[in-house]
Design a protein around this motif. Structure first.
Motif, PDB file in Angstrom:
ATOM      1  N   PHE A  28       0.818  -1.327  -0.062  1.00  0.00           N
ATOM      2  CA  PHE A  28      -0.110   0.019  -0.087  1.00  0.00           C
ATOM      3  C   PHE A  28       0.958   1.313  -0.145  1.00  0.00           C
ATOM      4  CE2 PHE A  28      -3.148   2.746   2.942  1.00  0.00           C
ATOM      5  CZ  PHE A  28      -3.499   3.604   1.763  1.00  0.00           C
ATOM      6  N   SER A  29       0.997   1.843  -1.181  1.00  0.00           N
ATOM      7  CA  SER A  29       1.647   3.259  -1.060  1.00  0.00           C
ATOM      8  C   SER A  29       0.682   4.544  -0.964  1.00  0.00           C
ATOM      9  CB  SER A  29       2.312   3.362  -2.724  1.00  0.00           C
ATOM     10  OG  SER A  29       2.766   4.690  -2.787  1.00  0.00           O
ATOM     11  N   GLN A  30       0.956   5.172   0.173  1.00  0.00           N
ATOM     12  CA  GLN A  30       0.168   6.241   0.587  1.00  0.00           C
ATOM     13  C   GLN A  30       0.898   7.461   0.604  1.00  0.00           C
ATOM     14  OE1 GLN A  30      -2.429   7.864   0.729  1.00  0.00           O
ATOM     15  NE2 GLN A  30      -3.370   7.036   2.663  1.00  0.00           N
ATOM     16  N   ILE A  31       0.285   8.376   0.189  1.00  0.00           N
ATOM     17  CA  ILE A  31       0.815   9.951  -0.022  1.00  0.00           C
ATOM     18  C   ILE A  31       1.595  10.593   1.068  1.00  0.00           C
ATOM     19  CG2 ILE A  31       0.116  12.223  -0.463  1.00  0.00           C
ATOM     20  CD1 ILE A  31      -2.435  11.237  -1.949  1.00  0.00           C
ATOM     21  N   GLY A  32       1.024  10.153   2.404  1.00  0.00           N
ATOM     22  CA  GLY A  32       1.592  10.728   3.628  1.00  0.00           C
ATOM     23  C   GLY A  32       0.749  10.879   4.589  1.00  0.00           C
ATOM     24  N   PHE A  33       0.800  11.895   5.469  1.00  0.00           N
ATOM     25  CA  PHE A  33      -0.160  12.181   6.264  1.00  0.00           C
ATOM     26  C   PHE A  33      -0.440  13.625   6.548  1.00  0.00           C
ATOM     27  CE2 PHE A  33       1.520   7.969   7.615  1.00  0.00           C
ATOM     28  CZ  PHE A  33       0.238   7.330   7.931  1.00  0.00           C
ATOM     29  N   GLU A  34      -0.791  14.223   5.459  1.00  0.00           N
ATOM     30  CA  GLU A  34      -0.942  15.885   5.470  1.00  0.00           C
ATOM     31  C   GLU A  34      -2.305  16.347   6.227  1.00  0.00           C
ATOM     32  OE1 GLU A  34      -1.873  13.587   2.936  1.00  0.00           O
ATOM     33  OE2 GLU A  34      -3.063  14.463   1.477  1.00  0.00           O
ATOM     34  N   ASN A  35      -3.141  15.401   6.505  1.00  0.00           N
ATOM     35  CA  ASN A  35      -4.085  15.692   7.501  1.00  0.00           C
ATOM     36  C   ASN A  35      -4.854  14.787   7.933  1.00  0.00           C
ATOM     37  OD1 ASN A  35      -5.970  14.697   5.242  1.00  0.00           O
ATOM     38  ND2 ASN A  35      -5.623  16.616   4.195  1.00  0.00           N
ATOM     39  N   SER A  36      -5.877  14.925   8.725  1.00  0.00           N
ATOM     40  CA  SER A  36      -6.386  13.952   9.823  1.00  0.00           C
ATOM     41  C   SER A  36      -7.508  13.042   8.853  1.00  0.00           C
ATOM     42  CB  SER A  36      -7.073  14.081  10.982  1.00  0.00           C
ATOM     43  OG  SER A  36      -7.643  15.504  10.798  1.00  0.00           O
ATOM     44  N   TRP A  37      -7.774  13.447   7.539  1.00  0.00           N
ATOM     45  CA  TRP A  37      -8.514  12.704   6.640  1.00  0.00           C
ATOM     46  C   TRP A  37      -7.687  11.723   5.949  1.00  0.00           C
ATOM     47  CZ3 TRP A  37      -8.583  10.742   1.697  1.00  0.00           C
ATOM     48  CH2 TRP A  37      -9.572  10.598   1.039  1.00  0.00           C
ATOM     49  N   ARG A  38      -6.454  11.783   5.511  1.00  0.00           N
ATOM     50  CA  ARG A  38      -5.666  10.910   5.162  1.00  0.00           C
ATOM     51  C   ARG A  38      -5.539   9.743   6.312  1.00  0.00           C
ATOM     52  NH1 ARG A  38      -4.412   9.816   0.500  1.00  0.00           N
ATOM     53  NH2 ARG A  38      -5.436  11.814  -0.041  1.00  0.00           N
ATOM     54  N   THR A  39      -5.130  10.292   7.597  1.00  0.00           N
ATOM     55  CA  THR A  39      -4.940   9.265   8.480  1.00  0.00           C
ATOM     56  C   THR A  39      -6.139   8.235   8.506  1.00  0.00           C
ATOM     57  OG1 THR A  39      -3.567  10.980   9.667  1.00  0.00           O
ATOM     58  CG2 THR A  39      -4.302   9.226  11.065  1.00  0.00           C
ATOM     59  N   ALA A  40      -7.360   8.804   8.562  1.00  0.00           N
ATOM     60  CA  ALA A  40      -8.590   8.138   8.734  1.00  0.00           C
ATOM     61  C   ALA A  40      -8.651   7.025   7.551  1.00  0.00           C
ATOM     62  CB  ALA A  40      -9.820   8.881   8.556  1.00  0.00           C
ATOM     63  N   GLU A  41      -8.134   7.578   6.444  1.00  0.00           N
ATOM     64  CA  GLU A  41      -8.428   6.536   5.292  1.00  0.00           C
ATOM     65  C   GLU A  41      -7.234   5.261   5.427  1.00  0.00           C
ATOM     66  OE1 GLU A  41      -5.940   7.227   1.404  1.00  0.00           O
ATOM     67  OE2 GLU A  41      -8.031   6.968   0.761  1.00  0.00           O
ATOM     68  N   LYS A 299     -24.367  24.121   7.703  1.00  0.00           N
ATOM     69  CA  LYS A 299     -24.273  24.544   9.046  1.00  0.00           C
ATOM     70  C   LYS A 299     -25.445  24.013  10.017  1.00  0.00           C
ATOM     71  CE  LYS A 299     -24.770  28.974  10.813  1.00  0.00           C
ATOM     72  NZ  LYS A 299     -24.078  30.385  10.709  1.00  0.00           N
ATOM     73  N   GLU A 300     -26.596  24.182   9.294  1.00  0.00           N
ATOM     74  CA  GLU A 300     -27.816  24.084   9.847  1.00  0.00           C
ATOM     75  C   GLU A 300     -28.020  22.607  10.040  1.00  0.00           C
ATOM     76  OE1 GLU A 300     -27.468  25.914   7.099  1.00  0.00           O
ATOM     77  OE2 GLU A 300     -27.687  27.801   8.188  1.00  0.00           O
ATOM     78  N   THR A 301     -27.304  21.707   9.630  1.00  0.00           N
ATOM     79  CA  THR A 301     -27.458  20.243   9.750  1.00  0.00           C
ATOM     80  C   THR A 301     -26.441  19.607  10.939  1.00  0.00           C
ATOM     81  OG1 THR A 301     -25.958  19.543   7.946  1.00  0.00           O
ATOM     82  CG2 THR A 301     -28.394  19.905   7.437  1.00  0.00           C
ATOM     83  N   ALA A 302     -25.552  20.486  11.230  1.00  0.00           N
ATOM     84  CA  ALA A 302     -24.685  20.011  11.975  1.00  0.00           C
ATOM     85  C   ALA A 302     -24.771  19.435  13.547  1.00  0.00           C
ATOM     86  CB  ALA A 302     -23.418  21.228  12.176  1.00  0.00           C
ATOM     87  N   VAL A 303     -25.688  20.128  14.072  1.00  0.00           N
ATOM     88  CA  VAL A 303     -25.905  19.481  15.588  1.00  0.00           C
ATOM     89  C   VAL A 303     -26.517  18.170  15.119  1.00  0.00           C
ATOM     90  CG1 VAL A 303     -27.519  19.763  17.407  1.00  0.00           C
ATOM     91  CG2 VAL A 303     -26.234  21.778  16.631  1.00  0.00           C
ATOM     92  N   SER A 304     -27.498  17.940  14.445  1.00  0.00           N
ATOM     93  CA  SER A 304     -28.281  16.519  14.174  1.00  0.00           C
ATOM     94  C   SER A 304     -27.382  15.347  13.444  1.00  0.00           C
ATOM     95  CB  SER A 304     -29.478  16.739  13.439  1.00  0.00           C
ATOM     96  OG  SER A 304     -29.325  17.177  12.205  1.00  0.00           O
ATOM     97  N   ALA A 305     -26.342  16.178  12.587  1.00  0.00           N
ATOM     98  CA  ALA A 305     -25.393  14.937  12.181  1.00  0.00           C
ATOM     99  C   ALA A 305     -24.126  14.732  12.895  1.00  0.00           C
ATOM    100  CB  ALA A 305     -25.032  15.673  10.652  1.00  0.00           C
ATOM    101  N   ILE A 306     -23.801  15.598  13.733  1.00  0.00           N
ATOM    102  CA  ILE A 306     -22.353  15.164  13.977  1.00  0.00           C
ATOM    103  C   ILE A 306     -22.201  13.815  14.823  1.00  0.00           C
ATOM    104  CG2 ILE A 306     -22.785  16.329  16.437  1.00  0.00           C
ATOM    105  CD1 ILE A 306     -19.686  17.206  15.975  1.00  0.00           C
ATOM    106  N   GLY A 307     -23.217  13.485  15.419  1.00  0.00           N
ATOM    107  CA  GLY A 307     -23.182  12.053  16.017  1.00  0.00           C
ATOM    108  C   GLY A 307     -22.918  10.928  15.031  1.00  0.00           C
ATOM    109  N   THR A 308     -23.391  11.033  14.104  1.00  0.00           N
ATOM    110  CA  THR A 308     -23.136  10.023  12.843  1.00  0.00           C
ATOM    111  C   THR A 308     -21.842   9.907  12.206  1.00  0.00           C
ATOM    112  OG1 THR A 308     -23.916  11.435  11.271  1.00  0.00           O
ATOM    113  CG2 THR A 308     -25.519  10.310  12.553  1.00  0.00           C
ATOM    114  N   ARG A 309     -20.996  11.084  12.449  1.00  0.00           N
ATOM    115  CA  ARG A 309     -19.880  11.214  11.771  1.00  0.00           C
ATOM    116  C   ARG A 309     -18.823  10.286  12.153  1.00  0.00           C
ATOM    117  NH1 ARG A 309     -21.311  12.566   7.457  1.00  0.00           N
ATOM    118  NH2 ARG A 309     -19.313  12.982   6.722  1.00  0.00           N
ATOM    119  N   LYS A 310     -17.918   9.743  11.731  1.00  0.00           N
ATOM    120  CA  LYS A 310     -17.037   8.708  11.893  1.00  0.00           C
ATOM    121  C   LYS A 310     -15.608   8.905  11.750  1.00  0.00           C
ATOM    122  CE  LYS A 310     -20.244   4.699  11.704  1.00  0.00           C
ATOM    123  NZ  LYS A 310     -21.469   5.165  11.251  1.00  0.00           N
ATOM    124  N   TYR A 311     -15.507  10.039  10.999  1.00  0.00           N
ATOM    125  CA  TYR A 311     -14.237  10.533  11.038  1.00  0.00           C
ATOM    126  C   TYR A 311     -13.753  11.975  11.045  1.00  0.00           C
ATOM    127  CZ  TYR A 311     -15.949  11.758   6.335  1.00  0.00           C
ATOM    128  OH  TYR A 311     -16.584  12.288   5.188  1.00  0.00           O
TER     129      TYR A 311
END
Ligand code: AHR
Length: 311
Positions: A28-41, A299-311
């Protein structure tokens, strides 16, 4: 009685076969760890491989294409069974992918596409539609700005598929709104530090003349938020901000009123990627693009959606 014995034999036979089969090794050749999105991947792919008993030979390219090419050559030398590649940029892969094909190693692309003259050089691409993401960001902004105003843009890594395609999608929508204009555009390399620095420069040059920011990812938007606050302005109010990824941190920023919208780009691709490489290693032909469906979160959806975010 006889029937029972036959049943036991049939059900145990595949287990015995599986126990004898050697574990597959996948590079697996990964680009790096430039942000937490890539760490999650990375974590998602590591976990899925471990779950399926695949040995993952991991290589971190530290943001350099040349390191990715070296890693692929070393995977060939190690005679791995399959290769997963998250390509930093779109071009420059053809020679090394020909070597991979010569070695008869199936290769799966993850999260970013490439430009090659021969699509049979890879088995499949598992990724989001970046043009769609850019156009959704522009549609949301156009509505919010009533079709007029000034925009600054923080682009991703130059030459990377998400940077090229998100810009393309955004600008296609903007053509319908002649009173909306991008007044400054520069790369922030998909990371928070550069995003902050470039936003500081935008603010120095344009100050309160900036109505909105389009950031090609959440990490750069979060850096820009800091720059805006340090300049004595209110992010999300004085400057509208739309970005891409849908990270949990972006949802927190929306709840704090500092970010206005994020368009999702899911990094949790592990199961799909491992499934695809297993099928490719078994000689199956796969569709060229296994596309991810992403949502738009104002942003109006943030409060109800944040609990479902997994990354
Ligand atoms: O290729 C996907 C992009 O790469 C994500 O939007 C970004 O955060 C990452 O660095």
């Amino acid at each position: 009685m006889r029937r029972k014995v036959i049943f036991v034999c049939v059900s145990v036979f595949p287990l015995l076969l599986g126990a004898g089969a050697p574990a597959k090794t996948v590079g697996f050749s990964q680009i790096g760890f430039e942000n937490s999105w890539r760490t999650a991947e990375t974590e998602s792919i590591r976990a899925a491989a471990a779950e399926r008993g695949i040995k993952l030979a991991f290589s971190d390219a530290q943001g350099k294409q040349e390191n990715q090419i070296k890693a692929i050559r070393s995977f060939i030398a190690q005679k791995v069974d399959g290769i997963i590649l998250a390509p930093i940029v779109e071009t420059g892969w053809e020679p090394v992918l020909r070597e991979v094909r010569k070695a008869k190693i199936p290769l799966v692309l993850v999260d970013r596409g490439i430009k090659v003259s021969d699509p049979s050089l890879y088995a499949t691409l598992i990724a989001s539609d970046f043009v769609f993401e850019g156009s959704e960001a522009a549609k949301w902004l156009a509505k919010k700005m009533n079709g007029k105003g000034t925009i600054v843009e923080l682009q991703g890594i130059p030459g990377a598929a998400p940077a090229i395609d998100r810009k393309k999608g955004f600008e296609e929508i903007l053509k319908k709104y002649p009173k909306m204009a991008i007044i400054k555009s520069q790369t922030g390399n998909f990371n928070r530090t550069d995003g902050k620095q470039v936003m500081e420069a935008f603010l120095k040059a344009e100050g309160r003349n900036i109505n909105a920011l389009f950031a090609h990812n959440d990490a750069m938007a979060l850096g820009a938020i800091q720059a805006i606050e340090e300049a004595g302005m209110k992010p999300g109010i004085d400057i509208l901000i739309v970005s891409i990824d849908g990270m949990k941190e972006a949802f927190e920023a929306m709840i704090a009123g500092k970010l206005n919208c994020t368009v999702e780009c899911n990094p949790l691709l592990g199961q799909l990627v491992v499934n695809a490489i297993e099928r490719a290693m078994a000689g199956e032909k796969l569709s060229k693009w296994i596309k991810q469906n992403d949502g738009v979160f104002p942003k109006e959806t943030a409060v109800s959606a944040i609990g479902t975010r997994k990354y």
